[in-house]
Design a protein around this motif. Structure first.
Motif, PDB file in Angstrom:
ATOM      1  N   UNK A 136       1.092  -0.959   0.098  1.00 47.09           N
ATOM      2  CA  UNK A 136      -0.390  -0.212   0.406  1.00 47.09           C
ATOM      3  C   UNK A 136       1.080   1.105  -0.189  1.00 47.09           C
ATOM      4  N   UNK A 137       2.625   1.447   1.185  1.00 50.29           N
ATOM      5  CA  UNK A 137       2.642   2.008   1.078  1.00 50.29           C
ATOM      6  C   UNK A 137       3.838   2.297  -0.312  1.00 50.29           C
ATOM      7  N   UNK A 138       3.461   1.365  -0.873  1.00 44.09           N
ATOM      8  CA  UNK A 138       4.775   1.679  -2.292  1.00 44.09           C
ATOM      9  C   UNK A 138       3.431   1.998  -3.479  1.00 44.09           C
ATOM     10  N   UNK A 139       2.611   1.728  -3.288  1.00 44.32           N
ATOM     11  CA  UNK A 139       1.509   2.267  -4.200  1.00 44.32           C
ATOM     12  C   UNK A 139       1.531   3.433  -3.750  1.00 44.32           C
ATOM     13  N   UNK A 140       1.017   4.088  -2.877  1.00 44.17           N
ATOM     14  CA  UNK A 140       1.137   5.499  -2.545  1.00 44.17           C
ATOM     15  C   UNK A 140       1.948   6.446  -3.101  1.00 44.17           C
ATOM     16  N   UNK A 141       3.008   5.821  -2.575  1.00 42.69           N
ATOM     17  CA  UNK A 141       4.777   6.484  -2.627  1.00 42.69           C
ATOM     18  C   UNK A 141       4.726   6.854  -3.837  1.00 42.69           C
ATOM     19  N   UNK A 142       4.815   5.888  -5.257  1.00 43.17           N
ATOM     20  CA  UNK A 142       4.899   5.567  -6.697  1.00 43.17           C
ATOM     21  C   UNK A 142       4.060   6.407  -7.366  1.00 43.17           C
ATOM     22  N   UNK A 143       2.579   6.781  -6.490  1.00 44.95           N
ATOM     23  CA  UNK A 143       2.151   7.651  -7.702  1.00 44.95           C
ATOM     24  C   UNK A 143       2.183   9.090  -7.292  1.00 44.95           C
ATOM     25  N   UNK A 144       2.598   9.189  -5.689  1.00 44.94           N
ATOM     26  CA  UNK A 144       3.209  10.984  -5.018  1.00 44.94           C
ATOM     27  C   UNK A 144       4.296  11.509  -6.253  1.00 44.94           C
ATOM     28  N   UNK A 145       5.506  10.617  -6.284  1.00 42.65           N
ATOM     29  CA  UNK A 145       6.414  10.823  -7.231  1.00 42.65           C
ATOM     30  C   UNK A 145       6.312  10.320  -8.700  1.00 42.65           C
ATOM     31  N   UNK A 146       5.342  10.308  -9.248  1.00 46.30           N
ATOM     32  CA  UNK A 146       4.666  10.327 -10.628  1.00 46.30           C
ATOM     33  C   UNK A 146       4.383  11.670 -10.651  1.00 46.30           C
ATOM     34  N   UNK A 147       3.205  11.853  -9.870  1.00 44.41           N
ATOM     35  CA  UNK A 147       2.905  13.428 -10.174  1.00 44.41           C
ATOM     36  C   UNK A 147       3.885  14.291  -9.942  1.00 44.41           C
ATOM     37  N   UNK A 148       4.456  14.316  -8.953  1.00 47.32           N
ATOM     38  CA  UNK A 148       5.091  15.720  -8.388  1.00 47.32           C
ATOM     39  C   UNK A 148       6.197  15.563  -9.302  1.00 47.32           C
ATOM     40  N   UNK A 149       6.987  14.670 -10.172  1.00 42.94           N
ATOM     41  CA  UNK A 149       8.394  14.702 -11.232  1.00 42.94           C
ATOM     42  C   UNK A 149       7.612  15.038 -12.162  1.00 42.94           C
ATOM     43  N   UNK A 150       6.283  15.110 -13.032  1.00 46.49           N
ATOM     44  CA  UNK A 150       6.125  15.276 -13.984  1.00 46.49           C
ATOM     45  C   UNK A 150       5.206  16.759 -13.577  1.00 46.49           C
ATOM     46  N   UNK A 151       4.895  17.546 -12.763  1.00 43.68           N
ATOM     47  CA  UNK A 151       4.364  18.880 -12.109  1.00 43.68           C
ATOM     48  C   UNK A 151       6.345  19.364 -12.473  1.00 43.68           C
ATOM     49  N   UNK A 152       7.507  19.328 -11.630  1.00 49.81           N
ATOM     50  CA  UNK A 152       8.252  19.739 -11.338  1.00 49.81           C
ATOM     51  C   UNK A 152       9.227  19.759 -13.463  1.00 49.81           C
ATOM     52  N   UNK A 153       8.732  18.995 -13.998  1.00 50.08           N
ATOM     53  CA  UNK A 153       9.433  18.996 -15.058  1.00 50.08           C
ATOM     54  C   UNK A 153       8.478  20.338 -15.985  1.00 50.08           C
ATOM     55  N   UNK A 154       7.262  19.470 -15.780  1.00 47.03           N
ATOM     56  CA  UNK A 154       6.608  20.888 -16.701  1.00 47.03           C
ATOM     57  C   UNK A 154       6.643  22.170 -16.331  1.00 47.03           C
ATOM     58  N   UNK A 155       6.568  22.781 -15.083  1.00 47.58           N
ATOM     59  CA  UNK A 155       7.496  23.953 -14.923  1.00 47.58           C
ATOM     60  C   UNK A 155       8.752  24.338 -14.716  1.00 47.58           C
ATOM     61  N   UNK A 156       9.726  23.298 -14.828  1.00 43.96           N
ATOM     62  CA  UNK A 156      10.522  23.920 -15.723  1.00 43.96           C
ATOM     63  C   UNK A 156      10.842  24.687 -17.172  1.00 43.96           C
ATOM     64  N   UNK A 157      10.160  23.729 -17.307  1.00 44.69           N
ATOM     65  CA  UNK A 157      10.090  23.288 -18.875  1.00 44.69           C
ATOM     66  C   UNK A 157       9.065  24.305 -19.683  1.00 44.69           C
ATOM     67  N   UNK A 158       7.640  25.303 -18.638  1.00 46.26           N
ATOM     68  CA  UNK A 158       7.138  26.395 -19.044  1.00 46.26           C
ATOM     69  C   UNK A 158       8.220  27.427 -19.155  1.00 46.26           C
ATOM     70  N   UNK A 159       8.793  27.955 -17.867  1.00 45.17           N
ATOM     71  CA  UNK A 159       9.883  28.583 -17.326  1.00 45.17           C
ATOM     72  C   UNK A 159      11.045  28.783 -18.422  1.00 45.17           C
ATOM     73  N   UNK A 160      11.385  27.892 -18.588  1.00 47.24           N
ATOM     74  CA  UNK A 160      12.850  27.673 -19.413  1.00 47.24           C
ATOM     75  C   UNK A 160      11.983  28.842 -21.148  1.00 47.24           C
ATOM     76  N   UNK A 161      11.264  27.815 -21.150  1.00 44.87           N
ATOM     77  CA  UNK A 161      10.588  28.636 -22.956  1.00 44.87           C
ATOM     78  C   UNK A 161       9.915  29.754 -22.486  1.00 44.87           C
ATOM     79  N   UNK A 162       9.446  30.218 -21.683  1.00 47.46           N
ATOM     80  CA  UNK A 162       9.484  31.276 -21.888  1.00 47.46           C
ATOM     81  C   UNK A 162      10.405  32.327 -21.467  1.00 47.46           C
ATOM     82  N   UNK A 163      11.472  31.914 -20.642  1.00 41.99           N
ATOM     83  CA  UNK A 163      12.591  33.002 -20.231  1.00 41.99           C
ATOM     84  C   UNK A 163      13.557  33.326 -21.515  1.00 41.99           C
TER      85      UNK A 163
END
Length: 215
Positions: free
Chosen positions: A6-33
């Motif tokens: 259960x903990x592994x399942x929840x951790x994986x989902x949270x990590x995937x969401x967090x990683x995707x959010x950070x990557x999208x944020x970095x890419x958008x900041x990079x493009x607009x900069x």
């Protein structure tokens, strides 16, 4: 073991969401900069501001040297993995939306049969998808194909299909077994927002009032 899963399942989902959010944020900041720095370079040239032109040009070429072409592809793959493991999490916690208007009209005995049938049908379907997905992953691995931007072997990406499907199958069987023994199904209040009810209750108690709970 189940708690660890259960903990592994929840951790994986949270990590995937967090990683995707950070990557999208970095890419958008990079493009607009880059766009902003290009405007600054043009402005400094028109106004003949040498120091600003040199500074903005250096910053522009330095930032452009950072390669984020892989960001979109990485986010797509992360969301695929998140969706597969998130679906299994949804079965376990009862957050999937279902239409039960006809089911609620049946006698309790027939309701029990239909619920078990639905859970076992879900387990059968996800088992079939997992098996077909495993066969597909095996053939992709033999082909040796890689993703265009990340250059990751594609069988590792498609591994989300059999792993997520088999985990979802296990969750269907787990819920069916618990329901067979206790008659309980996992449920989730879709109108509930974490922290909102608690804050409202605390405010009401501080004011000397009690809020009715209608759930």
């Amino acid at each position: 073991m189940l708690r660890l899963l259960d903990r592994l399942e929840e951790t994986l989902v949270a990590v995937f969401i967090a990683a995707a959010t950070l990557i999208i944020f970095a890419a958008v900041v990079h493009r607009y900069s880059l766009s902003l720095l290009a405007d600054v370079v043009g402005y400094s040239r028109r106004e003949q501001i040498e120091w600003l032109s040199e500074l903005s040009r250096s910053a522009y070429f330095g930032l452009r040297s950072v390669n984020l072409l892989w960001a979109q592809e990485a986010c797509i793959y992360l969301f695929v993995w998140m969706a597969k493991f998130g679906a299994a999490y949804g079965v376990r916690t009862g957050i999937h939306v279902g239409v039960d208007i006809l089911l609620n009209r049946l006698p309790p005995a027939r309701q029990r049969v239909m619920v078990l049938f639905g859970l076992l049908a879900g387990a059968t379907f996800t088992a079939i998808i997992g098996t077909l997905g495993a066969d597909f992953v095996w053939h992709i691995r033999l082909a040796g194909t890689t993703s265009p931007d990340l250059e990751v072997e594609m069988w590792l990406i498609y591994l989300a299909v059999p792993l997520g499907s088999f985990l979802m199958c296990f969750r269907f069987l787990q819920v069916a077994w618990i329901y067979l023994r206790t008659g309980d199904l996992p449920s989730h209040d879709h109108g509930h927002v974490d922290g909102v009810d608690e804050d409202a209750d605390a405010a009401a108690m501080a004011a000397g009032h009690h809020l009715p709970h209608d759930r």
